[in-house]
Design a protein around this motif. Structure first.
Motif, PDB file in Angstrom:
ATOM      1  N   LEU A  75       0.835  -1.191   0.000  1.00  0.00           N
ATOM      2  CA  LEU A  75       0.000   0.000   0.000  1.00  0.00           C
ATOM      3  C   LEU A  75       0.873   1.246   0.000  1.00  0.00           C
ATOM      4  CD1 LEU A  75      -2.656  -1.010   2.672  1.00  0.00           C
ATOM      5  CD2 LEU A  75      -2.947  -0.971   0.211  1.00  0.00           C
TER       6      LEU A  75
ATOM      7  N   ARG B 243      -0.064   6.920   1.687  1.00  0.00           N
ATOM      8  CA  ARG B 243      -1.365   7.462   2.039  1.00  0.00           C
ATOM      9  C   ARG B 243      -2.313   6.352   2.493  1.00  0.00           C
ATOM     10  NH1 ARG B 243      -2.294  12.621   0.847  1.00  0.00           N
ATOM     11  NH2 ARG B 243      -0.938  13.468  -0.736  1.00  0.00           N
ATOM     12  N   GLN B 244      -2.168   5.212   1.829  1.00  0.00           N
ATOM     13  CA  GLN B 244      -3.140   4.149   2.074  1.00  0.00           C
ATOM     14  C   GLN B 244      -2.864   3.339   3.325  1.00  0.00           C
ATOM     15  OE1 GLN B 244      -2.782   2.091  -1.610  1.00  0.00           O
ATOM     16  NE2 GLN B 244      -4.508   3.137  -2.546  1.00  0.00           N
TER      17      GLN B 244
ATOM     18  N   PHE C  19      -4.692   3.588   6.981  1.00  0.00           N
ATOM     19  CA  PHE C  19      -6.023   3.107   7.368  1.00  0.00           C
ATOM     20  C   PHE C  19      -5.975   1.714   7.970  1.00  0.00           C
ATOM     21  CE2 PHE C  19      -8.285  -0.238   5.109  1.00  0.00           C
ATOM     22  CZ  PHE C  19      -7.281  -0.656   4.245  1.00  0.00           C
TER      23      PHE C  19
ATOM     24  N   ARG D 218      -7.126  -1.068  12.302  1.00  0.00           N
ATOM     25  CA  ARG D 218      -7.649  -2.402  12.612  1.00  0.00           C
ATOM     26  C   ARG D 218      -6.746  -3.174  13.568  1.00  0.00           C
ATOM     27  NH1 ARG D 218      -9.934   0.738   8.790  1.00  0.00           N
ATOM     28  NH2 ARG D 218     -12.055   0.022   8.437  1.00  0.00           N
TER      29      ARG D 218
ATOM     30  N   CYS E  12     -15.087  13.203  12.093  1.00  0.00           N
ATOM     31  CA  CYS E  12     -14.290  12.327  11.239  1.00  0.00           C
ATOM     32  C   CYS E  12     -15.144  11.507  10.290  1.00  0.00           C
ATOM     33  CB  CYS E  12     -13.455  11.374  12.082  1.00  0.00           C
ATOM     34  SG  CYS E  12     -12.630  12.148  13.443  1.00  0.00           S
ATOM     35  N   GLY E  13     -16.394  11.333  10.607  1.00  0.00           N
ATOM     36  CA  GLY E  13     -17.240  10.545   9.736  1.00  0.00           C
ATOM     37  C   GLY E  13     -17.378   9.108  10.165  1.00  0.00           C
TER      38      GLY E  13
ATOM     39  N   GLN F 243     -11.479   5.826  12.628  1.00  0.00           N
ATOM     40  CA  GLN F 243     -11.745   7.130  12.034  1.00  0.00           C
ATOM     41  C   GLN F 243     -11.032   7.349  10.709  1.00  0.00           C
ATOM     42  OE1 GLN F 243     -10.568   6.929  15.269  1.00  0.00           O
ATOM     43  NE2 GLN F 243     -12.089   7.837  16.584  1.00  0.00           N
ATOM     44  N   ASN F 244      -9.750   6.997  10.658  1.00  0.00           N
ATOM     45  CA  ASN F 244      -8.928   7.286   9.489  1.00  0.00           C
ATOM     46  C   ASN F 244      -9.046   8.754   9.117  1.00  0.00           C
ATOM     47  OD1 ASN F 244      -7.109   6.527   7.495  1.00  0.00           O
ATOM     48  ND2 ASN F 244      -8.750   6.500   5.973  1.00  0.00           N
ATOM     49  N   PHE F 245      -8.795   9.595  10.069  1.00  0.00           N
ATOM     50  CA  PHE F 245      -8.948  11.031   9.866  1.00  0.00           C
ATOM     51  C   PHE F 245      -7.607  11.680   9.571  1.00  0.00           C
ATOM     52  CE2 PHE F 245     -10.024  15.337  11.688  1.00  0.00           C
ATOM     53  CZ  PHE F 245     -10.969  15.652  10.723  1.00  0.00           C
TER      54      PHE F 245
ATOM     55  N   VAL G   6      -4.017  12.179   7.645  1.00  0.00           N
ATOM     56  CA  VAL G   6      -3.271  11.948   6.416  1.00  0.00           C
ATOM     57  C   VAL G   6      -1.865  12.469   6.653  1.00  0.00           C
ATOM     58  CG1 VAL G   6      -5.250  12.067   4.872  1.00  0.00           C
ATOM     59  CG2 VAL G   6      -4.064  14.154   5.498  1.00  0.00           C
TER      60      VAL G   6
ATOM     61  N   MET H 183      -7.570  15.080   7.604  1.00  0.00           N
ATOM     62  CA  MET H 183      -8.287  14.959   6.346  1.00  0.00           C
ATOM     63  C   MET H 183      -9.144  16.188   6.053  1.00  0.00           C
ATOM     64  SD  MET H 183     -10.330  11.586   5.237  1.00  0.00           S
ATOM     65  CE  MET H 183      -9.054  10.422   4.812  1.00  0.00           C
ATOM     66  N   SER H 184      -9.817  16.688   7.076  1.00  0.00           N
ATOM     67  CA  SER H 184     -10.643  17.863   6.844  1.00  0.00           C
ATOM     68  C   SER H 184     -10.651  18.701   8.116  1.00  0.00           C
ATOM     69  CB  SER H 184     -12.069  17.457   6.472  1.00  0.00           C
ATOM     70  OG  SER H 184     -12.585  16.603   7.441  1.00  0.00           O
ATOM     71  N   ASP H 185     -11.229  19.870   7.992  1.00  0.00           N
ATOM     72  CA  ASP H 185     -11.223  20.754   9.148  1.00  0.00           C
ATOM     73  C   ASP H 185     -12.264  20.269  10.154  1.00  0.00           C
ATOM     74  OD1 ASP H 185     -10.405  22.735  10.690  1.00  0.00           O
ATOM     75  OD2 ASP H 185     -10.952  24.382   9.347  1.00  0.00           O
TER      76      ASP H 185
ATOM     77  N   ARG I  63     -20.960  14.267   8.010  1.00  0.00           N
ATOM     78  CA  ARG I  63     -19.773  13.646   7.411  1.00  0.00           C
ATOM     79  C   ARG I  63     -19.803  12.133   7.513  1.00  0.00           C
ATOM     80  NH1 ARG I  63     -14.977  17.473   9.810  1.00  0.00           N
ATOM     81  NH2 ARG I  63     -15.779  19.429   8.982  1.00  0.00           N
ATOM     82  N   PHE I  64     -20.918  11.603   7.931  1.00  0.00           N
ATOM     83  CA  PHE I  64     -20.981  10.162   8.172  1.00  0.00           C
ATOM     84  C   PHE I  64     -20.665   9.378   6.905  1.00  0.00           C
ATOM     85  CE2 PHE I  64     -23.449   6.194   8.219  1.00  0.00           C
ATOM     86  CZ  PHE I  64     -22.849   5.601   9.291  1.00  0.00           C
ATOM     87  N   ARG I  65     -19.812   8.367   7.064  1.00  0.00           N
ATOM     88  CA  ARG I  65     -19.402   7.573   5.908  1.00  0.00           C
ATOM     89  C   ARG I  65     -20.234   6.299   5.844  1.00  0.00           C
ATOM     90  NH1 ARG I  65     -13.166   7.701   7.682  1.00  0.00           N
ATOM     91  NH2 ARG I  65     -12.813   9.930   7.577  1.00  0.00           N
TER      92      ARG I  65
ATOM     93  N   PRO J 119      -7.465   1.582  -1.021  1.00  0.00           N
ATOM     94  CA  PRO J 119      -6.455   0.648  -0.506  1.00  0.00           C
ATOM     95  C   PRO J 119      -6.790  -0.811  -0.761  1.00  0.00           C
ATOM     96  CG  PRO J 119      -7.362   2.025   1.252  1.00  0.00           C
ATOM     97  CD  PRO J 119      -8.199   2.246   0.060  1.00  0.00           C
TER      98      PRO J 119
ATOM     99  N   LEU K  52     -10.682   7.702   1.410  1.00  0.00           N
ATOM    100  CA  LEU K  52      -9.557   8.105   0.577  1.00  0.00           C
ATOM    101  C   LEU K  52      -9.990   8.365  -0.863  1.00  0.00           C
ATOM    102  CD1 LEU K  52      -6.692   5.802   1.847  1.00  0.00           C
ATOM    103  CD2 LEU K  52      -6.911   8.252   2.140  1.00  0.00           C
TER     104      LEU K  52
ATOM    105  N   GLU L 252     -11.410  11.813  -1.085  1.00  0.00           N
ATOM    106  CA  GLU L 252     -10.316  12.789  -1.033  1.00  0.00           C
ATOM    107  C   GLU L 252      -9.614  12.896  -2.375  1.00  0.00           C
ATOM    108  OE1 GLU L 252      -8.681  14.573   1.850  1.00  0.00           O
ATOM    109  OE2 GLU L 252     -10.835  14.477   2.231  1.00  0.00           O
TER     110      GLU L 252
END
Lengths: 367, 384, 179, 176
Positions: free
Chosen positions: B73, B76-77, B80, B84, B164-165, B170-172, B174, B179-181, C71-73, C99, C136, C139
């Motif tokens: 990977l 960047r990848q 994530f 886990r 983070c979503g 989260q993978n927030f 990078v 990742m975002s504000d 922002r929920f994924r 990935p 990703l 993004e």
């Protein structure tokens, strides 16, 4: 006037005597009469126990849920009240597995032994005024002797599963029940000394002028607390549920049980819970005796109008609630701590307490 | 009654002649499916009565080859996948990877991104400790505490979801920032959660910490000396309960921890009770850290400019961070390509697990559950 | 507060238990432990009689009012406008960024009105069963064609139902998103 | 045959059947369980005769006490699950003979003394108070001696269990 009184005070004894009269006129043969009465008593007791277990199961879930800031069952039936019925149906239809390496005879016998021993102990309980299945002259002693048999079913279940967790659970339960029986016996003896009888109806009658927990001052209060603690241990409920100890022994003695055989263990747990609470209510809180305060005749009269069965069940469910409250608050003890608690704290204290109570009885220091 | 052991009492392996077990010993396989192992860990336990004589942890039930996966990977990848490993401190794991990449690139992270990372990391730590508290109560037989802790943890997870979503993985992060504000509700909600935690922490003490049964289950149980903690490579609260100073945030500060005021919690008793108190105090320390930052998050960029395809210079790079369970090390060997040549994670739980047989010597089965609870193992982090 | 002082074994380390006289210690421990137990019972009792503190969410019942975070994924979606147009021009950045290969974009060459050959998407295959919702791809997308959807109830009876084709049949790329 | 006869024979068959199976069966744990049934049968015979106190004592001492101790010691012996080997013929015959002899003596005693069986129900209902007085009095019909003997029985079984449970300390592994 008599009729009016009965409207207010639904009485089990009235029901029982009328049933008896009716049967007597209908069946001439005394042998047949006996068999019929026994059948009626047995079937109604079984029905009562099943309904009781359904109710206790529901109550436990709701108590647990409210203490754990959640809702509990609320889907099946009104407010989730039929959840336990649904669970029973599920357990009925599950396959009753018998493990391959187990001692199949004992494995299948054990649940019955457990249930039968817990059902036997219900015989001398007085559910209401003059309503008792068997007013045996050694009432209390009978209950303790029957409860001493309960451990055998658990030992059988644990050993015959041929599972090491089950075996450890069975060993724990043996050590636990055998030692906590002493405290239970001693705390019961304090009331036997005060009331001067083993017969449950006599003990209830001796509380006509006040329940023992109020009449007996601090020593009876101490034996009440000891009885509650020790009986929680005796019926293997948290924080003394080391025999099951889900997080340590993955279920303890009933790890290998499934379906109806498992349900029987559950049934016996709830019957045991009811019995110890009923005994505590009878011995310390006056059974079906209403609550009276000294010479306040008006108040006392009002209390008399509450049915005696309601008094009994009210007190019993109060104690059941307390034992459930224990379960949903405390973490579990370790086995050596459990035994230390009994042998270093409960037993010496209850022995000293018995002495105090004897002194009270000898000098008449109660009310 | 002194008696020598008869040869017939010893069972040996037919091939190797190794002593398998003695007469009177009792071997129990705790796990891979067991309520107290919190996952697929298998402990082979030699018992005598209820006393533990020997423990052999067997791993590998949830080995997914994350290290090997990372080798194919891009930089960047591969971040994530570390979520886990220790899924309870996923954000901190991601941070470790990003820091390693940034270290290799010599990338300067904007101060706003640093602050966001720290706040989220400390929130993750609080959430992780809440879950640990809930589960340790559960392991010792108290079911109710579980729900009290989840009440606060859910609030934190809601914040994570909003910003983070995702709630857990989260993978927030990078390389070069986040990742975002932040979400515009973020500050308000974090403050509310902090007050909620501070208001409710006394309940934790009432129901579990002060409880005599709970204390007796933990006190003088699972002793680990400072020397043993060092030689087993223990880190995190498990080692700090034995008096070992090992907080990476203090010793090798990253992302601006050096500017913050907080204490490293150390207790010297070395038993489960010490480890318990370390974590409980760390919750308060994390709250303190967030309180310092939450009102003064610097303005500016939340991400440094990076190339589309990140290529690390040739060499070896190591970065360590303090997760909720101890020191996580990320070791990257780069041959100058867009993917790592070799990637190795030094996970805290693996080392902490290795100390459990030592701690559980002579303990009872119930104690083993207490030890497992206070060491706070996350099994996927052991196997990777 | 040591109720049960047995089992003092700490690998050779001695523990000093304060001696304050046997009886005082004995009854002191009883009272401290009883009070500690009662504190816990007070807390659970408090919650028992305060049902308004219940935190349970009635999930399937509150579907109508349930609002996920913005922002929920939940899943990757390819929004289409009312003219059945999307913004994806088939650059495959997301496919490279993913990935674990949960995105497959099959492209075709279309000849536009002015005779130029243009790369257009044929099928936008999304493997929901492999997706880890790492964000990703979103993004990486230069034209902001894909966004994360809010749907989270993905359970199906057959795994093959999770392989989704995101572009609707007959859909076209928006004018402003071309190249 | 009336109902009380039927109940009597039912209980007796449980006692005798349990006792026989306890001796014959070669699974040690099952033997203990059948012994238990036999003892419960005796207790129910007491209940049937309205000797409630005696029955409850029977349950507490023999069922709740001694059988549990026996079962515990079975747990602590190694091969509680496997079948025991067949007893020697001589030994089996000898014990059978002893059992037969004692059976004969009992029958002779019953036949030669006032008939018990012809009473229906209890001979007298002994109150708990009377039993207490009798048990602890040292006069003619006092039972202080048998009372103490019963406690010796319990003591003996407890010591037996401890002896079985006490594993000899191994010397080979003492300095590991």
């Amino acid at each position: 006037m008599e009729k009016l009184h009965l409207l207010f005070v639904f009485s089990f004894s009235w029901l029982a005597s009328h049933l008896n009269m009716w049967l007597r006129t209908g069946i001439g043969n005394s042998f047949l009469l006996l068999v019929t009465e026994m059948l009626i008593a047995g079937i109604s007791l079984l029905a009562f126990l099943v309904i009781l277990c359904f109710f206790l199961g529901y109550m436990e879930r709701k108590v647990a849920a409210f203490m754990e800031i959640r809702l509990g069952p609320n889907r099946v039936g009104p407010k989730g009240s039929l959840q336990i019925v649904a669970d029973t149906v599920k357990l009925l239809f599950k396959e009753g597995l018998t493990p391959d390496g187990s001692d199949k005879f004992l494995f299948n016998l054990a649940p019955f032994v457990v249930v039968v021993t817990s059902m036997l102990a219900i015989a001398p309980l007085a559910f209401a005024r003059d309503f008792q299945l068997w007013d045996v002259n050694i009432g209390i002693f009978y209950v303790t002797s029957i409860s001493s048999m309960a451990v055998i079913g658990i030992l059988m279940a644990g050993w015959s599963s041929s599972n090491k967790y089950s075996l450890i659970g069975a060993m724990r339960s043996g050590a636990q029940i055998v030692s906590y029986e002493l405290s239970i016996g001693l705390s019961l003896i304090s009331i036997v000394i005060l009331s001067g009888s083993l017969r449950l109806s006599d003990i209830i009658q001796s509380q006509a002028n006040g329940w023992w927990i109020f009449k007996g001052h601090i020593p009876v209060l101490i034996s009440f607390i000891i009885f509650i603690i020790a009986s929680t241990a005796e019926i293997n409920r948290a924080p003394f549920d080391l025999t099951e100890a889900e997080q340590e022994l993955t279920g303890g003695f009933h790890t290998e049980y499934a379906g109806m055989k498992f349900a029987m263990f559950l049934l016996s747990e709830y019957i045991n819970l009811f019995i110890v609470s009923a005994i505590a209510a009878t011995i310390f809180l006056g059974g079906w005796m209403p609550f009276h305060i000294g010479n306040l005749t008006g108040f006392n009269h009002a209390m008399d109008y509450i049915p005696s069965s309601l008094w009994f069940f009210g007190k019993t469910f109060f104690i059941i609630f307390i034992i459930m409250w224990f379960r949903w608050t405390f973490p579990r003890l370790r086995i050596d701590q459990l035994l230390n608690l009994e042998w270093k704290y409960l037993l010496p204290i209850s022995m000293g307490n018995t002495l105090l109570v004897s002194a009270m009885a000898v000098f008449g220091w109660y009310l | 009654m002194q008696m020598t052991r008869k040869p017939s009492d010893i069972t040996t392996d037919a091939k190797s002649g190794e002593v398998l077990h003695h007469e009177g010993e009792f071997i129990i396989n705790m796990g891979p499916q067991h309520p107290a192992t919190h996952g697929v860990l298998h402990l082979k336990i030699w018992l005598e009565g209820e006393t533990i004589k020997k423990i052999e942890p067997h791993l590998g039930y949830i080995h997914r080859g994350i290290e090997k996966m990372c080798e194919r990977l891009s930089y960047r990848q591969f971040i994530f996948s570390t979520s886990r490993m220790d899924y309870l401190s996923a954000h901190i794991n991601n941070q470790a990877c990003a820091l390693a990449v940034e270290k290799a690139l010599g990338l300067e992270v904007p101060p706003r991104a640093k602050a966001i990372r720290i706040i989220l990391a400390e929130l993750t730590r609080i959430a992780s400790h809440e879950l640990w508290w809930a589960c340790s109560g559960l392991d010792l037989g108290g079911v109710t505490p579980f729900f009290y802790a989840f009440r606060e943890r859910e609030a934190i997870n809601d914040i994570m979801e909003e910003t983070c979503g995702a709630r857990l993985t989260q993978n927030f992060i990078v390389p070069g920032g986040v990742m975002s504000d932040l979400h515009h509700n973020f500050q308000k909600r974090v403050k509310r959660v902090l007050t909620q935690i501070k208001d409710n922490l006394h309940e934790y003490d009432e129901i579990l910490t002060g409880n005599i049964i709970f204390q007796n289950r933990l006190k003088e149980v699972g002793y680990l000396s400072r020397e043993d903690a060092i030689s087993y490579g223990c880190t995190g609260p498990a080692a700090r309960g034995s008096g070992l100073s090992c907080d990476i945030r203090k010793l090798y500060p990253y992302d601006g921890y050096e500017k913050l005021d907080f204490d490293e919690i150390i207790f010297n008793e070395g038993d489960c009770w010490a480890r318990y108190r370390v974590r409980m105090a760390e919750i308060l320390q994390s709250v303190h850290i967030i309180e310092q930052l939450i009102d003064s998050i610097p303005d500016g960029e939340f991400q440094a400019k990076t190339k589309n395809v990140i290529k690390l210079p040739k060499g070896q790079f190591y970065q360590r961070v303090e997760t909720a369970r101890g020191e996580l090390g990320v070791f990257i060997v780069s041959d100058g390509a867009a993917t790592p040549y070799r990637c190795k994670f030094r996970s805290p739980n693996f080392s902490n697990l290795s100390a459990i047989p030592q701690m559980a010597q002579g303990a009872k089965i119930g104690d083993l559950v207490a030890i497992m609870a206070t060491v706070d193992l996350v099994i996927p982090d052991i196997d990777r | 507060m040591v109720l049960i002082t047995g089992y003092v074994k700490m690998n050779g380390t001695e523990i000093n238990i304060k001696k304050t006289g046997f009886l005082k210690e004995y009854f002191g421990t009883i009272f401290t432990s009883l009070s500690s137990l009662l504190t816990g019972m007070k807390l659970t009792g408090y919650y028992f009689i305060h049902p308004n503190k219940i935190i349970t969410e009635q999930y399937p019942d509150n579907r109508a009012t349930l609002k996920m975070a913005e922002r929920f994924r939940g899943e990757v979606t390819l929004p289409h406008n009312e003219n059945n147009e999307h913004r994806c021009n088939g650059c495959q950045s997301c496919e490279i960024a993913c990935p674990n290969g949960s995105i497959k974009i099959v492209t075709k060459h279309e000849i536009s009105e002015d005779g130029k050959k243009k790369k257009r998407i044929d099928t936008w295959v999304y493997h929901l069963e492999m997706c880890t919702f790492c964000n990703l791809c979103i993004e990486a997308c230069p034209s902001k064609a894909i966004v994360m959807g809010k749907k989270f109830e993905h359970s199906v009876y057959d795994k093959s139902q999770l392989v989704k084709i995101l572009n609707k049949p007959g859909s076209k790329v928006m004018k402003e998103a071309e190249e | 045959m009336n109902i009380s006869d039927i109940i009597f024979y039912l209980i007796s068959s449980v006692i005798l059947g349990g006792a026989l199976l306890a001796v014959v069966i070669r699974h040690i744990f099952r033997a203990a369980v059948f012994l238990l049934f036999s003892l419960i049968g005796i207790a129910s015979l007491y209940f049937y005769l309205n000797y409630e106190f005696l029955a409850a004592v029977q349950v507490v001492v023999y069922v709740g006490g001694i059988t549990v101790l026996i079962i515990f010691s079975i747990f602590l012996t190694a091969d509680s699950g496997s079948k025991m080997r067949k007893p020697l013929l001589l030994r089996a015959m000898l014990s059978g003979g002893v059992a037969l002899l004692s059976c004969l003596i009992t029958v002779r005693l019953i036949a030669g003394s006032p008939p018990y069986l012809h009473h229906n129900g209890a001979i007298a209902e002994p109150g708990v108070r009377n039993i207490g007085r009798q048990l602890l009095s040292t006069t003619d019909h006092g039972y202080i001696l048998p009372f103490e003997l019963v406690s010796i029985l319990l003591l003996a079984s407890m010591i037996g269990c401890i002896v079985i449970a006490l594993k000899p300390e191994p010397t080979t592994e003492s300095n590991e």
